[in-house]
Design an enzyme around this catalytic site. Structure first.
Site, PDB file in Angstrom:
ATOM      1  N   ASP A  76       0.864  -1.154   0.000  1.00  0.00           N
ATOM      2  CA  ASP A  76       0.000   0.000   0.000  1.00  0.00           C
ATOM      3  C   ASP A  76       0.917   1.224   0.000  1.00  0.00           C
ATOM      4  O   ASP A  76       2.101   1.107   0.278  1.00  0.00           O
ATOM      5  CB  ASP A  76      -0.838  -0.073   1.269  1.00  0.00           C
ATOM      6  CG  ASP A  76      -1.667   1.150   1.468  1.00  0.00           C
ATOM      7  OD1 ASP A  76      -2.230   1.613   0.468  1.00  0.00           O
ATOM      8  OD2 ASP A  76      -1.745   1.632   2.600  1.00  0.00           O
ATOM      9  N   LYS A  77       0.386   2.401  -0.353  1.00  0.00           N
ATOM     10  CA  LYS A  77       1.289   3.547  -0.349  1.00  0.00           C
ATOM     11  C   LYS A  77       1.145   4.370   0.924  1.00  0.00           C
ATOM     12  O   LYS A  77       2.037   4.384   1.757  1.00  0.00           O
ATOM     13  CB  LYS A  77       1.044   4.439  -1.567  1.00  0.00           C
ATOM     14  CG  LYS A  77       2.151   5.446  -1.757  1.00  0.00           C
ATOM     15  CD  LYS A  77       1.751   6.578  -2.650  1.00  0.00           C
ATOM     16  CE  LYS A  77       0.901   7.545  -2.017  1.00  0.00           C
ATOM     17  NZ  LYS A  77       0.748   8.658  -1.526  1.00  0.00           N
ATOM     18  N   LYS A 104      -7.410  -4.598  -5.022  1.00  0.00           N
ATOM     19  CA  LYS A 104      -6.102  -4.947  -4.471  1.00  0.00           C
ATOM     20  C   LYS A 104      -6.033  -6.457  -4.271  1.00  0.00           C
ATOM     21  O   LYS A 104      -5.053  -7.106  -4.646  1.00  0.00           O
ATOM     22  CB  LYS A 104      -5.889  -4.241  -3.128  1.00  0.00           C
ATOM     23  CG  LYS A 104      -5.694  -2.748  -3.240  1.00  0.00           C
ATOM     24  CD  LYS A 104      -5.280  -2.162  -1.901  1.00  0.00           C
ATOM     25  CE  LYS A 104      -4.984  -0.675  -2.026  1.00  0.00           C
ATOM     26  NZ  LYS A 104      -4.386  -0.108  -0.825  1.00  0.00           N
TER      27      LYS A 104
END
Lengths: 348, 1186
Positions: free
Chosen positions: B468-469, B869
């Site tokens: 994830d960022k 995702k």
């Protein structure tokens, strides 16, 4: 950088706070997996010296055990067929089962070399599965040990009780099948005394077989398995039984019969009288009489010596081979250029 | 698009309905916040995809608002009347039960759970078989011992865990709650577990909330209550909840008996913690209820003196309890592989048993005539004169029995102890991972957490990392970096030294000194400008700019005590990190927000305390992409402050202003966003009395209207937000976490592909990709952002063509790029957005995407929804054997974390949902490197070796038994006593393998970190594969042959008894397998020495003890046989002959075909020597110099 800094006072607070309940793992070499350690590597030196050492150690041991085995003098005489009269050769089982036949059998053995006392007398059976599952458990150690467990005959079927239900002592197939050939020896008609004392383990006599347990109802059934026991001697002194009941590991085994306490001279003629009672004919067994001296390695057995020599020379050979290998293909240990990602830059 | 993330908290009214429709319960909200928050950066490019996306959510929203609560499907709660609640459904009380067992059910349930393992059934079946008299190979006790031991250990562990759960349940259930007594109208104390649905409860400040309740009244006159949801989702900031005005007026209690109380209709209990749908009938009026009106069990009341609410969900139906299911259990790759080998071993076992059974039949057939009389067989029973057979029922049955018995004898071919050893080893490994100081995060004071205990070794085989960022790669701590005021850039703070302008934010407030909790580095020029009392136009604008930052927000300042009694800290609580960053920035420049009530705020402006009345607040919404406040200052002027995304702000500016200033601002904005900063534009307008009055009446109308309030308020806002003066713009940095670029580089070298999946926009994602070194200028970017399936297909085909073209140049672009050594390297990066993924995933294009994505070094997915995702993770998982790891911190990562083979949660800024769903949790992204490269490598290596060794160890033993059986007329006799057989794998040889499995290290941490490439050995399954298994098994056969036949040949035709030979065999095999282990140990600690040599001594002692029991046939055998030279020669011969092939092959292989690990080990050993000699030389050199 325009980093927002926590206030210094706040940082001090935080430090206090942290001291109070920081979850930071306490440092110890153990928890950080940094305990001092020895890191052995198979370096050429270690490999070569290991092989060489084993070779150097094994070859003398091999030679020593070979020579020990050589020095053992052994007379083996197989008598199971020869002790059957010619006319009964076709039906050996009938001969051996019959109570009427004379089973005495005489022969003469020549002493090949001088045999120092004590000379052990063994009987050797072949194809007799003393380790057979049905057989090996067919005993009752409690009953053997103490009089109060006389009625204890678990595991002993079918030799547990007589037809009327009274217990057989000692019960079970092992005791029932007690070996009953006997041997007597003479040199020039002078009988040699056979010492049958102390042929069993002292520990067995002391602990496993009770001095207050006397044979009872033994060998009274329809089928006689082997020897009968003197009912007035306690089990702890029935050494033949004790030896027999320490069941052999393998289907070919020897059991100590007794010892001759006098030296035997080379080329002496020993006349042996065998009472050939024991039935090995029904299952293609063999019976042998063995007279043997002993050495530190036990009886006559070349195997171990040969094995040690083989392994030892193999190790020496390997040591040489590794020396050659290291000379032919030298490789610097720990050279990073051997790493796979360095080895083949074009390919990778 | 700027400002998206500013005031999400206030858009609940309509948004929550959408959230409740989100595919994953509880995941929608986080995603929204993050995606919108991160949208606030680096923009200026129109993005059709994004627009489409929004319009789609818009339609969903419309649909959802029409959703009606069907009566049949709703819960009816009568306020203050617990008995009158809906009789259709059985409603539990408020007691909870997390414990699994009760004292009575423990035994059966625990056994049932344990026997769900197939292997236990196998062992149980064998124990049962052994109880049959015909088959009893072992004593009954002895045969059950191993299984009983394993079951007992597990049961004790389970019992202890359950006892702890019982204890915490009891404490929880017995807490005190104050419940309204309908008769007296007073609040009485009750235990939590006695609270019921429909009862009215009162909760005081800082108390925990006992059950899910609908707010009726709060101490605040406007009906606001603040709660902290840290126990629920881990978010530490305060959230606002509202009581409905209709009930605020007359809170139930002494003054207002509840006789005329209302009825609440609400949803059936569900696990969506961010959704609630209901309505309340009070005095014939129907009021709708949303998530902002309920407070949930597990939260704490803060900043509010008291609240009164009515319980709607209790006990096991509360949302926190419905969410408390554990992470799904995963099984490690190694264990799956191991099961394959277990099957192979079963096949070998069956083969061995068949051989024994068939040989037994043949032997019986050949000797059928002899056995009547053979003393050792006695087929016939003569004891009572009949001619019946003794214990013999025909060859067929005997063969069948022989087969079953051999299964019993050879059972440990499948190592039962391996299962328990693996659990113990994993426990030990987890201990070391948790205790590792390198995985401890100072900033959040959190250790590494091992939540799943059965996939430790998977960490050593990871090939794909899905990250994830926001919050994972970045800290999700926004930092104010630059300001542009009237087109003038003030970025001095970015470069200035740390010490400047400290004095600004310390202020005296009576006896106390108040400080903001965080401060930002300030730009000295700007500070000077502000100090100049705003004489110049620029100075005036700067003051207004910071005033806007200080008041145009929804931040709640909290005053926190510190250890110093004279000092207090101001903590800005808000739901948007961007807003917090702006408020702290304003504070650092001397505009400190000190207090907020519902009607006014107090701001300390450069030392002067001033009160601003907040007349109106227009919340953020995704149409306007801005928020505004209308405040009345001390000078009675009424100002409108607006902040928002640049493209939304430039549309509403005053046209007359000079364009050069606008252009300069735009240029600054562009500069900021290319630095990766998130930008916001701030504007203001002074309202005339008339304008204000117009606005006020419209605002009040809108606020009181019952229908379409949100829409009306939006219209009012749009109406007033016009003709703004642009004050300036701000640049906020979403800071990368420490060490992220280095970590990514290490993982790249380790052959791990890092994919970033983010909700951010494409530009943001790319800029973050560059700043964390994921992307480099040399890479060819393949961008896929399409609006239709057709264009997606074309793009993908282009990409495949490009990939093929490069593939011609270098046969293996993937490997090539990883090593980074090839001169012909062509690396590609795939950037794909969520809309395209909609068209690709679950269609025929998936395969194409897979091809392209795996050919690329880097994959960036932007604008992806939580389920996408997970979809991307399963795209890889379903098509390759490679191991996947997902790492994330937010609730929107939960599905991805649960889908991946290994899920890691970052225990950081966002909620704990990711952590709760994860297998491992840690504080920082960079910990991934030591975790995978060091611990993962070790764990994999250790576990792989342990499994192989356990297979080998038991196989050696079984083969020895087998060889012996060949000499017992195939009757399954064992020379080795049954006790030794049973103890062999659980006592004689168990400890060393566990110790080695926990402690052994093939390489030092330093080497593993220095050469990340070493990690690839795990990816290549180097330590555990079929080839190794076969080799090990061949070795096992050889060693068993050596162990059996050397004594056999040496003792053939001797007087040896079975027990003595058995003792020799068991000692020989135990020493042999321990020496085998010893030659494979990499590092000898004192513990290893104790374990290995201690085990041999322990075995000897055990054998001696067994031989001191007179009832056993082997009485005194060990002493007798140890007294002979032959015994010792045999022992030595067995060990040397047995080890010879293993040792030679090992030496040969390590020398001729060294693996990377081997080279690195040599370097490990010799480099230290080199370093030492270097040091000596250096010392000599320096002394010479002196």
């Amino acid at each position: 950088m325009n980093v927002p800094t926590a206030d210094p006072a706040l940082e001090a607070d935080a430090a206090v706070e942290r001291k109070k309940k920081s979850k930071k793992p306490k440092y110890s070499r153990f928890t950080q997996q940094e305990l001092p350690a020895c890191k052995p590597l198979l370096t050429p030196t270690i490999v070569i010296s290991t092989f060489a050492l084993i070779g150097i150690l094994f070859i003398p041991i091999g030679l020593a055990s070979l020579s020990a085995s050589e020095n053992v003098v052994e007379i083996v005489y197989r008598y199971d067929t020869e002790c059957i009269p010619q006319q009964s050769q076709d039906d050996k089982v009938a001969f051996i089962q019959s109570s009427a036949t004379d089973k005495t059998c005489r022969t003469t053995l020549t002493v090949p070399k001088n045999m120092k006392a004590p000379v052990h007398i063994y009987y050797e059976l072949y194809n007799f599965y003393q380790n057979h599952r049905r057989y090996v458990k067919n005993r009752n150690d409690k009953q053997l040990r103490s009089k109060e467990y006389e009625l204890e005959t678990t595991n002993c079927a079918p030799e547990a009780t007589t037809v009327d239900g009274s217990p057989i002592v000692p019960c079970g197939l092992i005791a029932w099948s007690l070996f009953n050939d006997t041997y007597s020896f003479a040199i020039q008609n002078k009988a040699i005394e056979v010492n049958k004392k102390n042929i069993a383990w002292q520990s067995d006599k002391d602990e496993k077989f009770g001095s207050d347990v006397y044979p009872k109802n033994f060998q009274q059934g329809g089928l006689i398995g082997g020897a009968k026991l003197n009912e007035s001697i306690p089990l702890s002194e029935q050494e033949d039984l004790i030896v027999w009941m320490r069941t052999a590991a393998l289907p070919q085994f020897r059991k100590l019969y007794g010892r001759i306490e006098t030296d035997l001279v080379a080329n002496e003629q020993i006349s042996v009288t065998i009472q050939n009672n024991y039935n090995t004919y029904s299952f293609e067994g063999e019976k042998k009489l063995v007279l043997s001296t002993t050495s530190w390695i036990g009886g006559k057995n070349d195997f171990l010596g040969v094995a040690y020599l083989t392994v030892g020379s193999l190790c020496l050979f390997l040591a040489l081979a590794f020396i050659v290998l290291y000379l032919l293909k030298p490789r610097t240990l720990g050279d990073p250029s051997y790493l796979s990602w360095n080895r083949n830059p074009d390919r990778h | 698009m700027v400002g998206d993330g500013l005031t999400i908290s206030r858009e609940e009214e309509e948004e929550e309905e959408e959230r409740s429709l989100a595919p994953l319960p509880s995941s929608g909200r986080h995603h929204r916040r993050k995606s919108s928050a991160s949208a606030a950066s680096r923009d200026g490019f129109p993005n059709p995809a994004h627009v489409r996306h929004l319009s789609r959510t818009e339609t969903e929203r419309l649909a959802s608002s029409q959703r009606e609560l069907a009566d049949s499907n709703s819960r009816i709660v009568f306020i203050g009347d617990p008995g009158g609640s809906d009789p259709r459904f059985e409603i539990p009380r408020n007691s909870i039960r997390t414990a699994k067992y009760s004292p009575i059910t423990f035994l059966p349930r625990n056994l049932f759970e344990q026997f769900r393992r197939l292997s236990y059934i196998y062992f149980l079946a064998i124990v049962i078989l052994n109880q049959l008299p015909q088959l009893a190979v072992f004593g009954r006790g002895a045969s059950a011992l191993p299984l009983a031991f394993v079951l007992l250990v597990t049961a004790v562990k389970d019992a202890y865990e359950d006892w702890r759960r019982h204890r915490s349940d009891r404490i929880e259930n017995n807490r005190a709650a104050s419940v309204l007594d309908p008769q007296s109208g007073r609040f009485l104390s009750k235990r939590w577990k006695e609270a019921r649905v429909g009862e009215v409860l009162k909760v005081l400040a800082n108390e925990s909330i006992p059950c899910d309740m609908v707010l009726l009244a709060t101490s605040d006159p406007t009906g606001v209550a603040y709660i902290q949801t840290i126990n629920l989702d881990g978010e530490s900031n305060l959230k606002t909840r509202y009581a409905k005005q209709e009930t605020m007026a007359r809170p139930p209690g002494e003054d207002h008996p509840v006789d005329s109380a209302g009825v609440i209709r609400c949803e059936q209990p569900n696990r969506n913690i961010y959704g609630f749908l209901g309505n309340m009938e009070v005095d014939g009026k129907r009021v709708s209820l949303g998530p902002a009106n309920i407070i949930l069990r597990g939260c704490e009341l803060k900043n509010t003196a008291w609240v009164i609410g009515v319980a709607v969900y209790t006990g096991s139906e509360t949302k926190v309890m419905l969410n408390s299911s554990g992470a799904p259990s995963k099984r490690s790759r190694l264990e799956t592989r191991m099961n394959r080998e277990t099957l192979l071993l079963s096949a070998i076992l069956i083969a061995l048993c068949s051989v024994v059974a068939i040989c037994n039949g043949i032997w019986l057939g050949n000797h059928s005539d002899d056995l009547e009389l053979a003393q050792f067989f006695r087929k016939r029973d003569y004891s009572d004169g009949d001619d019946k057979k003794y214990n013999y029922s025909g060859i067929g049955t005997q063969v069948f029995f022989a087969f079953l018995m051999s299964v019993i004898v050879f059972q440990i071919m499948i190592p039962i102890s391996l299962y328990i050893s693996m659990e113990l080893v994993r426990l030990g490994q987890a201990y070391f991972m948790v205790r590792d100081a390198n995985l401890y995060d100072e900033s959040s004071n959190s250790r590494f957490q091992c939540r799943a205990l059965n996939i430790n070794e998977d960490l050593g085989q990871i090939k794909y990392v899905f990250s994830d960022k926001t919050g994972t790669l970045t800290e999700n701590k926004m930092e104010f970096q630059c300001a542009s005021i009237r087109g003038v850039d003030y970025s001095g703070g970015r470069v200035s030294s740390r010490d400047n302008g400290e004095a600004h934010y310390i202020l005296a407030a009576g006896k106390h000194i108040l400080k903001p909790k965080m401060s930002v580095k300030t730009d000295p020029e700007l500070v000077r400008l502000l100090k100049n009392k705003g004489d110049t136009e620029q100075g005036k604008r700067a003051r207004e700019f910071f005033l806007a930052l200080a008041c145009c927000n929804t931040i709640v300042p909290l005053v926190v005590d510190t250890s110093d009694p004279k000092q207090k800290l101001i903590d800005y609580q808000g739901e948007s990190p961007d807003e917090q960053a702006l408020a702290y920035a304003a504070a650092s420049y001397g505009f400190v927000l000190i207090e907020r009530t519902s009607g006014h705020i107090i701001i300390d402006i450069l030392g002067n305390r001033q009160r601003y009345d907040v007349l109106g607040l227009h919340e953020f919404d995704s149409d306007r992409k801005r928020m505004s406040v209308i405040v009345c200052g001390p000078d009675k002027t009424i100002n409108l402050f607006v902040k928002g995304a640049d493209n939304s702000m430039f549309g509403i500016i005053q046209n007359k202003v000079d364009l050069s200033m606008i252009d300069a601002t735009k240029a600054n904005l562009h500069a900021y966003s290319s630095l990766g900063l998130r930008t916001l534009v701030v504007g203001m307008r002074e309202l005339s009395r008339k304008e204000f009055e117009e606005w006020q009446s419209a605002y009040e109308n809108a606020n009181t209207s019952l229908m379409g309030r949100g829409k009306l308020l939006r219209a009012v806002a749009s109406n007033v937000e016009r003709e703004l003066h642009i004050l300036g713009a701000s640049g906020i940095e979403d800071k990368l976490q420490e060490g992220v670029p280095e970590a990514i580089e290490s993982m790249r070298q380790a052959g791990i592909k890092v994919w970033v999946l983010t909700g951010d926009k494409q530009e943001t994602a790319i800029s973050i990709g560059f700043s964390c070194k994921l992307l480099t200028e040399a890479m060819t970017q393949i961008v896929i952002n399409c609006n239709s399936e057709e264009s997606c297909r074309n793009k993908l085909q282009d990409a495949v063509a490009m990939y093929r073209k490069f593939a011609v140049i270098s046969p293996d672009p993937f490997e090539n790029a990883l090593t980074g050594t090839g001169s012909t390297k062509v690396s590609m990066a795939l950037i794909i957005d969520g809309i395209s993924l909609v068209y690709i995933l679950k269609t025929k294009l998936e395969e194409e995407l897979f091809k392209v994505a795996t050919a690329c070094d880097v994959v960036l997915c932007c604008r992806v929804a939580p389920l996408q995702k997970a979809g991307i993770v399963s795209l890889i998982k379903s098509r390759t054997e490679d191991m996947t790891l997902a790492i994330g911190d937010g609730a929107n990562d939960v599905s991805m974390i649960q889908t991946a083979d290994v899920g890691i949660g970052i225990s950081g800024q966002e909620g704990r949902q990711a952590v709760m769903a994860s297998d491992f949790a840690m504080g920082q992204f960079r910990f991934l490197v030591p975790l995978l490269l060091v611990h993962g490598h070790w764990n994999y290596q250790r576990m792989a070796y342990m499994i192989l060794y356990n297979f080998y160890r038991n196989a050696v033993f079984v083969f020895i038994l087998f060889w012996y059986v060949l000499y017992t007329a195939y009757t399954l006799t064992t020379a080795i006593t049954e006790w030794s057989t049973v103890l062999y794998s659980i006592v004689y040889t168990a400890l060393p393998t566990i110790v080695v499995g926990v402690l052994d290290k093939d390489l030092s941490r330093k080497t593993l970190m220095k050469y990340p490439q070493l990690y690839r050995s795990g990816q290549r399954d180097e330590r555990y594969n079929l080839k190794l298994f076969t080799l090990t098994m061949m070795d096992a056969v050889w060693q068993s042959v050596a162990t059996f036949y050397i004594p056999y040949l040496a003792y053939r035709q001797s007087t040896v008894d079975g027990s003595s030979l058995g003792d020799l065999w068991i000692l020989a095999v135990v020493i042999l397998v321990n020496i085998h282990l010893a030659t494979d140990v990499f590092r000898w600690y004192w513990i290893t020495h104790v374990a290995v040599w201690g085990c041999i001594v322990a075995t000897l002692i055990c054998v001696i003890i067994i031989d001191c029991i007179w009832t056993l046939p082997g009485y005194w055998a060990i002493f007798k046989i140890m007294g002979t030279g032959l015994f010792w020669l045999c022992l030595l011969g067995v060990i040397v002959a047995g080890m010879l092939p293993h040792f030679s092959v090992k030496a040969l292989k390590e020398y001729l075909m060294p693996s990377d690990i081997q080279i690195a080990r040599e370097m490990d050993k010799f480099r230290r020597m080199n370093a030492a000699t270097m040091e000596i030389q250096m010392n000599r050199f320096s002394t010479l110099q002196l």
